[in-house]
Design an enzyme around this catalytic site. Sequence first.
Site, short mmCIF file in Angstrom:
data_model
loop_
_atom_site.label_atom_id
_atom_site.label_comp_id
_atom_site.label_asym_id
_atom_site.label_seq_id
_atom_site.Cartn_x
_atom_site.Cartn_y
_atom_site.Cartn_z
N GLY A 162 77.41 69.10 -11.35
CA GLY A 162 76.80 68.49 -10.19
C GLY A 162 75.58 69.21 -9.65
CD GLU A 215 83.80 70.32 -15.82
OE1 GLU A 215 84.38 70.56 -16.88
OE2 GLU A 215 84.13 69.41 -15.05
N GLY A 243 75.99 69.40 -16.46
CA GLY A 243 75.34 68.67 -17.55
C GLY A 243 73.85 68.58 -17.29
NE ARG A 244 71.71 64.70 -12.57
CZ ARG A 244 71.50 63.41 -12.86
NH1 ARG A 244 70.34 63.01 -13.30
NH2 ARG A 244 72.47 62.53 -12.70
CB CYS A 297 61.07 39.27 -20.26
SG CYS A 297 60.24 39.41 -21.85
CE1 TYR A 336 75.12 62.31 -17.38
CE2 TYR A 336 73.82 63.79 -16.01
CZ TYR A 336 75.02 63.44 -16.59
OH TYR A 336 76.12 64.23 -16.38
C1 PLP Z 1 79.61 64.23 -15.58
C2 PLP Z 1 80.53 65.34 -15.35
C3 PLP Z 1 80.04 66.64 -15.27
C4 PLP Z 1 78.57 66.97 -15.29
O1 PLP Z 1 77.95 66.49 -14.15
P1 PLP Z 1 76.40 66.85 -13.86
O2 PLP Z 1 76.11 66.14 -12.60
O3 PLP Z 1 75.63 66.35 -15.03
O4 PLP Z 1 76.31 68.32 -13.75
C5 PLP Z 1 80.95 67.66 -15.12
N1 PLP Z 1 82.29 67.41 -15.06
C6 PLP Z 1 82.79 66.17 -15.13
C7 PLP Z 1 84.24 65.98 -15.06
C8 PLP Z 1 81.93 65.09 -15.28
O5 PLP Z 1 82.43 63.87 -15.32
#
Ligand code: PLP
Length: 406
Positions: A236, A273, A275-276, A346, A375
């Site tokens: 997050g 954990e 991602g972004r 379109c 994403y």
């Molecule tokens: C999507 C997700 C993440 C990563 O979230 P980001 O906003 O990309 O950091 C981590 N843990 C879980 C369980 C997720 O579903």
Amino acid sequence: MAELSQAVLSAIDQARAGSADPLAAFIYDLDALQAHVRQVMAALPAGVELYYAIKANSEAPVLAALAPLVSGFEISSGGEIERVVACPTRKPYVFSGPGKLDSDLRAALAHQVEAVHLESLNEIERLQRLAAEAGRVQAVFIRINPQLPQNQSSRLAMAGTATPFGIDEAELAEAVQRVDRASHLRLKGFHVHAMSHQQSVERHEQLLDFYLQRWPLWKALAAHPEQLTHLNVGGGIGVDYLSGQQFDWQRLCRYLERRLAEQGSEAPILRFEPGRFISAFCGYYVIEVLDTKTSHGEHFLVCRGGTHQFRLPAAQSHDHPLIHLPRTPQPAHTAEQAWTVVGQLCTPKDVLSRAQPLKGVSVGDLLVLPMAGAYGYNISHADFLCHPRPAQHFLRQGELLEGAGL
Ligand SMILES: *Cc1c(COP(=O)(O)O)cnc(C)c1O
């Protein structure tokens, strides 16, 4: 606006040279990705781990670049299990997400998943049965949907409100007892992934504080609290696409270091954990201007590709920043004009950016949309209008690799 490195510029030239039609392609700078992640990892205090949430970008070269650097991976489907299993460097991985299939859980058990994050009371019984069938005692985390402090609400909330994720705190005691009774499950810790797009380091510190205060209470619910070692605090961490002011990760880590030291031997092993925040910065979506026109007083740049290949700006409802690469050098006196940048779809919703002040744009110029590594392509509806899928190029040690076959 951000500058493009020489390496990325020459990758763009190569991508263009290899494209018969006007260009729409993704370029991922794996060297920049690794440099970023080395810094992220180096800042972590002792006793803190970082797993990469691969749904942000699970392309094989991205995982191969990250695997040697991160503590592990977080996945949410059978397809993602295949991706981590295919990665040349095997790393521990954990499995979260609602609605896990039996076939996914069996695959996870067969492929030595480190821990399954349990998302519901039913899932506890189901995993117990499947683990018993597989003859494996499976480590698990219980994902908690806690009551969050008032000031922690967010645009994309995964907890603190009604969601399909995790187990409400009110049911946690029951969940812990069920796991304790399950012969083939072993409770390793708790998991909370409460939000996405956290831009404020202060608020994230408060959120982590809140989890750490709760940790001893949650742990005490277990029959053998001393066996619970881990607190996964989710991802997050936000990316500011507009101002370029990025999340102060170093500050968060220093704060955590002090906070964990205060807690002493009571402190859990903490696991992030994200991602972004890991993969966003390494990616570029590069599109060629196909047409310029004025409609009812608004100036449009019609570009190759569109939101079906790069849905991020539409998903975020923002005007994505862009960098203009003119095909031919521009005269010094060229005036600036505001453009609406659209793709080939379109539908009037196919807008990548509005009110972008650019000088002297013409057909054949390129526009580069940075921060497209998370994403971006993978959340997009790329088959819309039967367009060919955009090429994905990976830049590694100055060389451009094609995505396919890696
Ligand atoms: C999507 C997700 C993440 C990563 O979230 P980001 O906003 O990309 O950091 C981590 N843990 C879980 C369980 C997720 O579903």
